[in-house]
Design a protein around this motif. Sequence first.
Motif: not given
Length: 98
Positions: A45-49, A62-67, A69-74
């Motif tokens: 939340a802090v990162f997004a803000v 933001l798109t790069l980081v989220v993508s 992260e989604a790969i690693f978390l999955s």
Amino acid sequence: PWALSREAHEAVLEQIEARRKNFQVRLADSITAFAGSMKFVYIHAVFAVWMIFLEKDPWPKLTLVVSLEAIFLSTFVMIGQNRAAAFQQAKANHDFVE
């Protein structure tokens, strides 16, 4: 988190001991535990803000980081599912023999 209990099932004790000996498994457990915590949510939340309000052009980063992260978390979710399946199989094998 992996304290041994004399009351635990033998298959459980074997899985816990095997997990304790493997560094990669312990690392994956730690990451999975953190990713499933509220601390993880608050950091995001802090990162997004920060990205939205303080960066000049946040969307590509933001798109790069989220993508990524989604790969690693999955991947960690799949590791956890494989671990649970291996435990269930070990317990079923033990129960069958008993």
